[in-house]
Motif scaffolding. Structure first.
Motif, PDB file in Angstrom:
ATOM      1  N   ASN A 236       0.837  -1.208   0.000  1.00  0.00           N
ATOM      2  CA  ASN A 236       0.000   0.000   0.000  1.00  0.00           C
ATOM      3  C   ASN A 236       0.872   1.258   0.000  1.00  0.00           C
ATOM      4  O   ASN A 236       2.092   1.196   0.184  1.00  0.00           O
ATOM      5  CB  ASN A 236      -0.951   0.011   1.201  1.00  0.00           C
ATOM      6  N   ALA A 237       0.207   2.392  -0.207  1.00  0.00           N
ATOM      7  CA  ALA A 237       0.915   3.674  -0.325  1.00  0.00           C
ATOM      8  C   ALA A 237       1.650   4.044   0.957  1.00  0.00           C
ATOM      9  O   ALA A 237       2.740   4.621   0.911  1.00  0.00           O
ATOM     10  CB  ALA A 237      -0.073   4.770  -0.710  1.00  0.00           C
ATOM     11  N   GLU A 238       1.070   3.717   2.106  1.00  0.00           N
ATOM     12  CA  GLU A 238       1.689   4.073   3.382  1.00  0.00           C
ATOM     13  C   GLU A 238       3.050   3.383   3.547  1.00  0.00           C
ATOM     14  O   GLU A 238       4.037   4.009   3.944  1.00  0.00           O
ATOM     15  CB  GLU A 238       0.768   3.673   4.552  1.00  0.00           C
ATOM     16  N   LYS A 239       3.099   2.088   3.197  1.00  0.00           N
ATOM     17  CA  LYS A 239       4.359   1.358   3.329  1.00  0.00           C
ATOM     18  C   LYS A 239       5.368   1.794   2.268  1.00  0.00           C
ATOM     19  O   LYS A 239       6.573   1.846   2.534  1.00  0.00           O
ATOM     20  CB  LYS A 239       4.098  -0.140   3.236  1.00  0.00           C
ATOM     21  N   ALA A 241       5.663   4.714   1.153  1.00  0.00           N
ATOM     22  CA  ALA A 241       6.158   6.028   1.561  1.00  0.00           C
ATOM     23  C   ALA A 241       7.349   5.911   2.510  1.00  0.00           C
ATOM     24  O   ALA A 241       8.052   6.899   2.751  1.00  0.00           O
ATOM     25  CB  ALA A 241       5.043   6.837   2.221  1.00  0.00           C
ATOM     26  N   THR A 242       7.606   4.707   3.037  1.00  0.00           N
ATOM     27  CA  THR A 242       8.757   4.511   3.922  1.00  0.00           C
ATOM     28  C   THR A 242      10.043   4.211   3.143  1.00  0.00           C
ATOM     29  O   THR A 242      11.119   4.139   3.745  1.00  0.00           O
ATOM     30  CB  THR A 242       8.496   3.340   4.901  1.00  0.00           C
ATOM     31  N   ALA A 247       9.088   9.877   1.681  1.00  0.00           N
ATOM     32  CA  ALA A 247       8.295  10.628   2.665  1.00  0.00           C
ATOM     33  C   ALA A 247       8.540  12.132   2.582  1.00  0.00           C
ATOM     34  O   ALA A 247       7.705  12.931   3.044  1.00  0.00           O
ATOM     35  CB  ALA A 247       8.602  10.126   4.070  1.00  0.00           C
ATOM     36  N   LYS A 253       3.981  12.706   1.087  1.00  0.00           N
ATOM     37  CA  LYS A 253       3.204  13.387   2.128  1.00  0.00           C
ATOM     38  C   LYS A 253       1.701  13.261   1.882  1.00  0.00           C
ATOM     39  O   LYS A 253       0.920  13.128   2.826  1.00  0.00           O
ATOM     40  CB  LYS A 253       3.610  14.867   2.176  1.00  0.00           C
ATOM     41  N   LYS A 255       0.331  10.877   0.058  1.00  0.00           N
ATOM     42  CA  LYS A 255       0.036   9.463  -0.265  1.00  0.00           C
ATOM     43  C   LYS A 255      -0.483   9.301  -1.697  1.00  0.00           C
ATOM     44  O   LYS A 255      -1.337   8.468  -1.978  1.00  0.00           O
ATOM     45  CB  LYS A 255      -0.977   8.888   0.729  1.00  0.00           C
TER      46      LYS A 255
END
Length: 285
Positions: A236-239, A241-242, A247, A253, A255
Motif C-alpha cells: 500500500n501507499a503508506e508502506k 512512503a517509507t 516521505a 506526504k 500518499k
C-alpha cells in the motif's frame, strides 16, 4: 470395367495421400517459449497464443499467459526449464541472460529467433507485421494497427481537458539486483507519460538507477507510480512512503503513490492507446 477399376484406384490413392483438415491446420503449429513480454502480448493479440508453451515471469499479459509454464525472469532464465518444454523455437528481444543459459540452449540445438523491441509507434506497427508473418495473421495485424491509431487519436483529444502537468516519478523493482529503481527520462514509460499529459521528473537520468533519498527528494514528484511487482511487495501507499526519500516528497506526504501494471507502461503494443487513457486518469486524479 477397366475404366471403373482405374477410377477406383485413383480415388483410393487420393484418399490415402490427402491430409485431414485438422492435421493440416496443426502442421504449422510451433511450440514457442517466449521470454519477452512485448512479444508475448502480441502473439496472443494475433491469435497465436495456442502456440505458446512457456513464458518468462515478466510476461503477465494477457491473463492466459499467467497460466503457462514459467522459465525464469528474462534476465535470469532457466535452461533446464526451457529444454523440458521441448520448444521448436524460443522468441526473445535480445534482452536475455545469463549468457551461459543462452549458450546451453544453442548447444542442445534449441532454435532462437530474435525480434527487435519497439520503442515508437512506427516500430510497434512494424513489429506487429513481422510477427504476423510468422503466423499468417496479417488480417489480425491490420485490425490491431487500426485500433491503435484510433485509441491514440482519442487520447490526444482527451488530454486537452487537463490544464496542469503533474510531475511524476516512476519506480520499478529490479528483480535481478533485488532493489527498487527509478526510471529515467528516456524510454517508453516517459513517452507514454508525455502522451497522458504528465512529465517524468527524473529528466537527468538515463535508463534506471537505484532509488536513493538524494534522487527522489531532489526531484519532488507530485505523484509516484510504482509498477505492480514492486508495489505488491509492500502492499500500500503508506508502506511505500517509507522507502528512501519518498516521505519527503509531495507524493509521499499526500500518499499519491499509485500502482500501475508493468505491462501497461514499460512497452508499447496494441493496447498503448487504451493505456495512455488509463494513465491519464491516474495522474490527473
Amino acid at each position: 470395367m477397366k475404366k471403373l477399376s482405374i477410377l477406383l484406384l485413383l480415388t483410393c490413392l487420393l484418399a490415402c495421400t490427402s491430409t485431414p483438415k485438422d492435421q493440416s491446420q496443426t502442421a504449422g503449429k510451433q511450440r514457442i517459449v517466449c521470454v519477452a513480454k512485448q512479444l508475448t502480448e502480441l502473439i496472443y493479440a494475433l491469435g497465436a497464443g495456442d502456440q505458446l508453451v512457456g513464458v518468462d515471469l515478466s510476461s503477465t499479459y494477457p491473463p492466459a499467459a499467467q497460466k503457462l509454464t514459467k522459465v525464469g525472469y528474462h534476465r535470469m532464465l532457466n535452461a533446464e526449464g526451457i529444454i523440458a518444454l521441448k520448444p521448436t523455437v524460443v522468441y526473445h528481444d535480445g534482452n536475455v541472460a545469463p549468457e551461459a543459459v543462452i549458450d546451453q540452449l544453442k548447444k542442445v540445438g534449441v532454435p532462437m529467433k530474435v525480434f527487435s523491441d519497439a520503442h515508437s509507434i512506427v516500430e510497434t506497427k512494424a513489429l506487429i507485421d513481422t510477427l504476423a508473418a510468422q503466423f499468417g495473421a496479417q488480417k489480425q495485424a491490420d485490425s490491431l494497427k487500426t485500433k491503435l491509431d484510433t485509441d491514440l487519436a482519442n487520447a490526444a483529444k482527451a488530454v486537452k481537458q487537463y490544464k496542469t502537468t503533474p510531475k511524476v516519478a516512476i519506480i520499478h523493482f529490479g528483480r535481478v539486483i533485488n532493489n527498487y529503481l527509478v526510471i529515467g527520462k528516456a524510454g517508453t514509460a516517459s513517452y507514454m507519460l508525455g502522451l497522458a499529459g504528465g512529465t517524468n521528473v527524473m529528466d537527468t537520468l538515463k535508463g534506471m538507477k537505484p532509488l536513493s533519498p538524494e534522487i527522489i527528494s531532489k526531484a519532488q514528484p507530485d505523484i509516484i507510480l510504482v509498477t505492480d511487482f514492486g508495489y505488491d511487495r509492500l502492499g500500500n501507499a503508506e508502506k511505500l512512503a517509507t522507502l528512501p526519500g519518498i516521505a519527503l516528497t509531495p507524493a509521499g506526504k499526500n500518499k499519491k503513490i499509485y500502482r500501475i501494471e508493468e505491462h501497461d507502461l514499460i512497452y508499447l503494443g496494441p493496447r498503448t492507446g487504451e493505456n495512455v487513457q488509463l494513465l491519464m486518469k491516474l495522474i490527473h486524479q
